[in-house]
Design a protein around this motif. Structure first.
Motif, mmCIF file in Angstrom:
data_model
loop_
_atom_site.group_PDB
_atom_site.id
_atom_site.type_symbol
_atom_site.label_atom_id
_atom_site.label_comp_id
_atom_site.label_asym_id
_atom_site.label_seq_id
_atom_site.Cartn_x
_atom_site.Cartn_y
_atom_site.Cartn_z
ATOM 1 N N GLU A 173 52.017 39.740 48.110
ATOM 2 C CA GLU A 173 51.624 38.493 47.448
ATOM 3 C C GLU A 173 50.218 38.611 46.855
ATOM 4 N N THR A 174 49.345 39.339 47.554
ATOM 5 C CA THR A 174 48.003 39.568 47.020
ATOM 6 C C THR A 174 48.074 40.338 45.705
ATOM 7 N N GLN A 175 48.937 41.351 45.660
ATOM 8 C CA GLN A 175 49.086 42.130 44.432
ATOM 9 C C GLN A 175 49.664 41.283 43.304
ATOM 10 N N THR A 176 50.557 40.358 43.640
ATOM 11 C CA THR A 176 51.106 39.451 42.628
ATOM 12 C C THR A 176 49.995 38.603 42.018
ATOM 13 N N LEU A 177 49.094 38.102 42.872
ATOM 14 C CA LEU A 177 47.968 37.306 42.369
ATOM 15 C C LEU A 177 47.030 38.158 41.526
ATOM 16 N N VAL A 178 46.825 39.425 41.928
ATOM 17 C CA VAL A 178 45.967 40.315 41.137
ATOM 18 C C VAL A 178 46.557 40.532 39.753
ATOM 19 N N ASP A 179 47.865 40.722 39.689
ATOM 20 C CA ASP A 179 48.521 40.925 38.391
ATOM 21 C C ASP A 179 48.390 39.681 37.516
ATOM 22 N N ILE B 69 40.262 32.954 41.899
ATOM 23 C CA ILE B 69 38.947 33.353 41.372
ATOM 24 C C ILE B 69 38.265 34.349 42.313
ATOM 25 N N LEU B 70 38.291 34.071 43.612
ATOM 26 C CA LEU B 70 37.646 34.969 44.574
ATOM 27 C C LEU B 70 38.333 36.328 44.617
ATOM 28 N N LEU B 71 39.649 36.346 44.435
ATOM 29 C CA LEU B 71 40.372 37.621 44.415
ATOM 30 C C LEU B 71 39.988 38.436 43.186
ATOM 31 N N ALA B 72 39.821 37.752 42.055
ATOM 32 C CA ALA B 72 39.377 38.452 40.846
ATOM 33 C C ALA B 72 37.982 39.034 41.043
ATOM 34 N N VAL B 73 37.114 38.300 41.759
ATOM 35 C CA VAL B 73 35.774 38.811 42.053
ATOM 36 C C VAL B 73 35.861 40.036 42.958
ATOM 37 N N LYS B 74 36.669 39.933 43.990
ATOM 38 C CA LYS B 74 36.781 41.042 44.948
ATOM 39 C C LYS B 74 37.302 42.310 44.281
ATOM 40 N N GLU B 75 38.276 42.169 43.380
ATOM 41 C CA GLU B 75 38.881 43.325 42.721
ATOM 42 C C GLU B 75 38.049 43.824 41.549
ATOM 43 N N GLY B 76 36.934 43.158 41.258
ATOM 44 C CA GLY B 76 36.067 43.602 40.174
ATOM 45 C C GLY B 76 36.619 43.332 38.789
#
Length: 540
Positions: free
Chosen positions: A502-508, A453-460
């Motif tokens: 791994e961060t990019q995998t979570l973003v996808d 959830i926090l990664l989705a917030v950070k990436e807008g």
């Protein structure tokens, strides 16, 4: 020698036999005399001069020590507080109205102690260690004094291991470490107890024991807390110590010290423990009441001069022990009630200076339905990122600054002033940050869910989702969190953290989960633009 013994002697008895017989007889006589003297051991017995409101004045105990336990009739106990030349001021720990002037009292020769150990897990007890849950007696032989010195500095280790509360806004922005002392403060009915109970519920399966100490709370409130803990299977690793509001002030005074001794026993055995004091405002008031009844000199707001020491010696016992002393930890979450949002009052400022940070709950946020009502701007953790997983620092490093900028711009825009496009984007993004940090009671989030959830917030990724659709979008992310590969899950929990790949995998994963909620930017910003165009226009 008795006649019976003389008759049993053989005719051929020698002088050695007679000597042994006499020695045995004299030995028995000596032991009987010793036992008799033990029964006649002198005891100090005094009498009550005056008794009222939970405090008794006693005379006739010249050798009594400070904080020594005093026995009254019917099993009632008291603690010697004021040691004067001719009399002793005693704080009573029970039904003091049953006593009267002239009743005899007796020294115990020991200080107040409580039972400790695994037998207390799942039980509800009072500060004397007596069960309140009708589940039978407590089987435990080990007892510890309620007042114990704090561990020396050289026995302590740095606070580096995170204590996961399961609450997104705390784990991301105000992290708490095992062995830390984090104050929870706010006006009444702002969710302070709920925040602490959520933390206890989240410790299920994490090998962390919990102690909940209710001080001066209503019986209905305590029953609700216990019911919540049982509903979420949290009582199996929790001890509840209760001093109700109707209890004598002496019980409210000793309650947090007794609860801390119970928690310390687990810590010294190498366990990790969380203790909640709910709340220390009532504790300070109980101590003020006792001090005034004992005619101690009052100070500011009628509190005695040692009110700071009252809480400092309690909270200094919370720490993280080094490996030479078992490596256990005791994390303290004291709760303080403020009045009219005044965090600069006497007791709150005392506690703020003692603890390692504070979580402030705002009644304004509570009224707006922003729950938990944590005011990020006034809340701080003085341990900070040292007790936070690296994955959190990767996805939430700038979140607090972003949130603070949003709140400032939001306050400015409320006056009807026009804001430029860039500022409007900051406001839109901040509104979604606030929505993503909202959380229902007793719904702890796992570390992977929070990171996603926090990664989705950070990436807008939420910026193109209408605010009304945010709860459903977040729920979709929670479902997707179950599909995170095991290697990434392990790295999130580890000290190493997650890599860029791994961060990019979570973003996808997050993009795929949120794709069906995204609408065009025009649809989101158009209502806001209309509001801006109409701002400052007087109604016809």
């Amino acid at each position: 020698m008795t006649s019976a013994e003389r008759d049993t002697l053989p005719n051929t008895a020698t002088s050695d036999d007679l000597e042994n017989m006499l020695e045995h007889t004299f030995t028995n006589i000596g032991q009987a005399t010793k036992d008799f003297k033990m029964q006649l051991r002198p005891r100090e017995v005094g009498s009550i001069i005056h008794n009222a409101n939970g405090v008794a004045t006693v005379s006739g105990l010249p050798n009594v020590g400070s904080e020594e336990l005093i026995h009254f009739r019917d099993g009632l106990l008291g603690i010697a507080f004021n040691i004067d030349e001719d009399e002793v001021g005693v704080v009573l720990l029970g039904d003091y109205w049953k006593l009267k002037a002239g009743d005899q009292v007796q020294r115990s020769g020991r200080v107040m102690d409580v039972p400790v150990g695994d037998a207390l897990l799942g039980r509800v007890i009072n500060p004397l260690g007596e069960p309140l849950d009708n589940a039978g007696p407590i089987n435990g032989d080990i007892r510890l004094p309620i007042e114990r010195p704090a561990p020396p500095i050289m026995d302590r280790a740095p606070v580096t291991t995170p204590l996961q509360t399961g609450i997104k806004v705390i784990d991301a922005l105000i992290p708490i470490g095992r062995g830390q002392r984090e104050l929870i403060l706010g006006d009444r009915q702002t969710g302070k107890t709920a925040l602490a109970i959520d933390t206890i519920v989240n410790q299920r399966g994490k090998n962390v024991l919990c102690v909940y100490c209710a001080i001066g709370q209503r019986g209905a409130s305590v029953a609700k807390v216990i019911a919540t803990l049982r509903q979420h299977d949290a009582m199996e690793y929790t001890v509840v110590v209760v001093a109700e509001g109707s209890s004598p002030p002496g019980l409210s005074y000793i309650a947090p010290y007794a609860a801390t001794s119970i928690a310390e026993a687990f810590m010294e055995a190498g366990r990790d423990v969380v203790i909640v004091y709910d709340d220390l405002t009532q504790h300070a008031r109980a101590y003020r009441e006792l001090s005034l009844l004992l005619k101690r000199p009052p100070g500011r707001e009628a509190f005695p001069g040692d009110i700071f020491y009252l809480h400092s010696r309690l909270l200094e016992r919370a720490t993280h022990l080094n490996d030479d002393h078992g490596g256990g930890s005791l994390t303290a979450l004291p709760i303080i009630e403020t009045e009219a949002q005044d965090i600069s009052a006497y007791i709150p400022t005392n506690l703020i200076s003692i603890t390692d940070g504070q979580i402030y709950l705002s009644p304004s946020f509570f009224e707006l339905g922003i729950l938990p009502a944590v005011d990020v701007g006034r809340s701080v953790s003085r341990v900070g990122g040292k007790a936070q997983r690296k994955a959190y620092r990767t996805v939430a490093s700038n979140l607090k600054l972003t949130y603070a900028q949003f709140e400032e711009l939001e306050t400015f825009s409320r006056f009807g002033a026009r804001v430029d496009t860039a500022s409007q984007k900051v406001i839109d993004h901040g509104q979604r940050v606030r929505m993503s940090l909202k959380q229902a009671e007793c719904t702890p989030f796992s570390v992977e869910e929070q990171i996603l959830i926090l990664l989705a917030v950070k990436e807008g990724l939420f910026d193109t989702i209408p605010l009304a659709s945010m709860p459903k979008a977040e729920n979709s992310l929670l479902i997707t969190a179950k599909d995170i590969p095991k290697t990434i899950r392990d790295n999130i929990e580890s000290v190493k953290g997650i890599s860029d790949e791994e961060t990019q995998t979570l973003v996808d994963l997050a993009k795929a989960a949120l794709a069906r909620f995204i609408v065009s930017e025009t649809d989101i910003t158009e209502p806001q633009k209309n509001t801006e165009d109409n701002a400052g226009t007087a109604p016809e």
